[in-house]
Design a protein around this motif. Structure first.
Motif, short mmCIF file in Angstrom:
data_model
loop_
_atom_site.label_atom_id
_atom_site.label_comp_id
_atom_site.label_asym_id
_atom_site.label_seq_id
_atom_site.Cartn_x
_atom_site.Cartn_y
_atom_site.Cartn_z
N ALA A 12 1.66 6.54 37.95
CA ALA A 12 3.03 6.14 38.27
C ALA A 12 3.96 7.34 38.16
O ALA A 12 3.69 8.30 37.43
N LYS A 13 5.05 7.26 38.90
CA LYS A 13 6.10 8.29 38.87
C LYS A 13 7.43 7.58 38.67
O LYS A 13 7.70 6.55 39.31
N ALA A 14 8.26 8.12 37.76
CA ALA A 14 9.53 7.47 37.40
C ALA A 14 10.72 8.24 37.98
O ALA A 14 10.70 9.47 38.07
N PHE A 15 11.75 7.46 38.35
CA PHE A 15 12.97 8.03 38.93
C PHE A 15 14.19 7.39 38.29
O PHE A 15 14.16 6.23 37.86
N HIS A 16 15.27 8.17 38.22
CA HIS A 16 16.56 7.62 37.80
C HIS A 16 17.60 8.04 38.83
O HIS A 16 17.81 9.22 39.09
N ASN A 17 18.23 7.04 39.45
CA ASN A 17 19.18 7.30 40.54
C ASN A 17 18.59 8.21 41.61
O ASN A 17 19.24 9.13 42.13
N GLY A 18 17.30 7.99 41.93
CA GLY A 18 16.65 8.74 43.00
C GLY A 18 16.11 10.09 42.59
O GLY A 18 15.50 10.78 43.42
N LYS A 19 16.28 10.49 41.32
CA LYS A 19 15.81 11.81 40.88
C LYS A 19 14.57 11.66 40.01
O LYS A 19 14.52 10.82 39.10
N ASP A 20 13.55 12.50 40.28
CA ASP A 20 12.28 12.44 39.57
C ASP A 20 12.49 12.82 38.11
O ASP A 20 13.06 13.86 37.80
N ILE A 21 12.01 11.95 37.17
CA ILE A 21 12.15 12.28 35.75
C ILE A 21 10.80 12.45 35.05
O ILE A 21 10.76 12.94 33.92
N GLY A 22 9.69 12.03 35.67
CA GLY A 22 8.42 12.23 35.00
C GLY A 22 7.29 11.42 35.61
O GLY A 22 7.51 10.55 36.45
N ASP A 23 6.06 11.74 35.16
CA ASP A 23 4.85 11.07 35.64
C ASP A 23 4.11 10.43 34.47
O ASP A 23 4.03 11.01 33.38
N LEU A 24 3.56 9.26 34.72
CA LEU A 24 2.69 8.63 33.74
C LEU A 24 1.37 9.40 33.73
O LEU A 24 0.84 9.74 34.79
N ALA A 25 0.85 9.66 32.54
CA ALA A 25 -0.38 10.45 32.43
C ALA A 25 -1.39 9.71 31.55
O ALA A 25 -1.72 10.15 30.44
N PRO A 26 -1.90 8.55 32.02
CA PRO A 26 -2.87 7.81 31.20
C PRO A 26 -4.18 8.57 31.09
O PRO A 26 -4.51 9.41 31.94
#
Length: 288
Positions: free
Chosen positions: A193-207
């Motif tokens: 998964a990849k997370a965004f806040h207001n359209g800006k990339d904030i990080g990736d899930l790294a299971p």
């Protein structure tokens, strides 16, 4: 809705349906069969038997529905489920056919090519009663909750499956609270998964490699999963952090996060394969 059986390529459900009989007569349904389609592709079948609809009354009837996962229906089923998970409108078509009413073949012939019904899947909630679920529930693509609580600033959508998330900054982990509305476990593996806040990339899930987890019926928290922050992105665009801070202040400590995710999913014994979804407006608390 209750799952009564699953196999590698099918799932059988019992579903309570609310009918309105507008006539002054009691309508008796000995047996009524219909095809279930999504975007004009058949994904299953449904039938009602031994039901009576009282005159001028709303009546609850018990139907049985079977989903068939075939090479043709698999993608439509997955698309329908991912729309539901994302909080978008998920709509199926119930269509009669020329053998829908075996005891009345002529009526079946007449209705078979002319009668269909579009049904929107209701947004199930952990604290809803059966009667509340049976009420009309027709979210638009831009659905916004009546109470105005956390939703994506841009989309206004809210997932009925992913209820909330917590980010732990120092330990670099994230934990989700999920809702399984079914009475069978859902098996999740190969998650990214990849997370965004207001359209800006904030990080990736790294299971970890070979990650797998079972979501039992009801509301449960996932294991704490490592996350890799987009430190370069934050360094190049410090407004990301400022935007998240003010969003958190406005939402009483919660930040609205959007996620694009993919995972392999199995519902009971039914293999669905890889699901991909974009989920907007996850209520996320940021913790030290």
């Amino acid at each position: 809705m209750k799952v009564i059986e699953t196999g590698p390529s099918h799932a059988n459900f019992t579903v309570h349906i609310l009918f309105q009989n507008p006539t002054p007569y009691t309508l008796r349904i000995e047996y009524l069969h219909a095809h279930v389609s999504y975007e004009n592709i058949r994904i299953g079948e449904a039938f009602i038997s031994d039901s009576a609809l009282d005159p001028h009354q709303q009546v609850k009837a018990l139907a049985q529905i079977t989903l068939h996962v075939t090479p043709e229906s698999k993608d439509p089923i997955i698309d329908c489920l991912t729309n539901y998970i994302a909080g978008k409108q998920a709509q199926v078509e119930i269509r009669l056919h020329d053998k829908s009413i075996p005891s009345m073949p002529h009526l079946s012939q007449i209705l078979g090519g002319n009668f269909s019904l579009d049904v929107i899947l209701p947004r199930l909630s952990p604290d809803q009663t059966s009667d509340e679920i049976l009420e009309t529930n027709s979210p638009e693509d831009g659905f916004v909750p009546e109470d105005g609580k956390v939703g994506s600033p841009s989309q206004g959508l809210e997932s009925p499956v992913i209820l909330s998330a917590a980010i732990y900054l120092i330990s670099n982990i994230v934990q989700l609270k999920l809702f399984n509305p079914l009475n069978v476990p859902i098996y999740i593996s190969d998650l990214s998964a990849k997370a965004f806040h207001n359209g800006k990339d904030i990080g990736d899930l790294a299971p970890p490699e070979h990650f797998h987890w079972t979501l039992e019926p009801g509301v449960h928290e996932t294991p704490k999963v490592p996350v890799t922050w987009s430190m370069i992105g934050f360094g190049l665009d410090p407004m990301k952090g400022i935007s998240m801070f003010f969003d958190g202040v406005q939402r009483r400590g919660e930040v609205s996060v959007d996620v694009t995710a993919r995972a392999r999913v199995k519902m009971g014994e039914m293999e669905l394969g890889e699901l991909k979804s974009s989920i907007h407006g996850i209520a996320t608390s940021v913790k030290i």
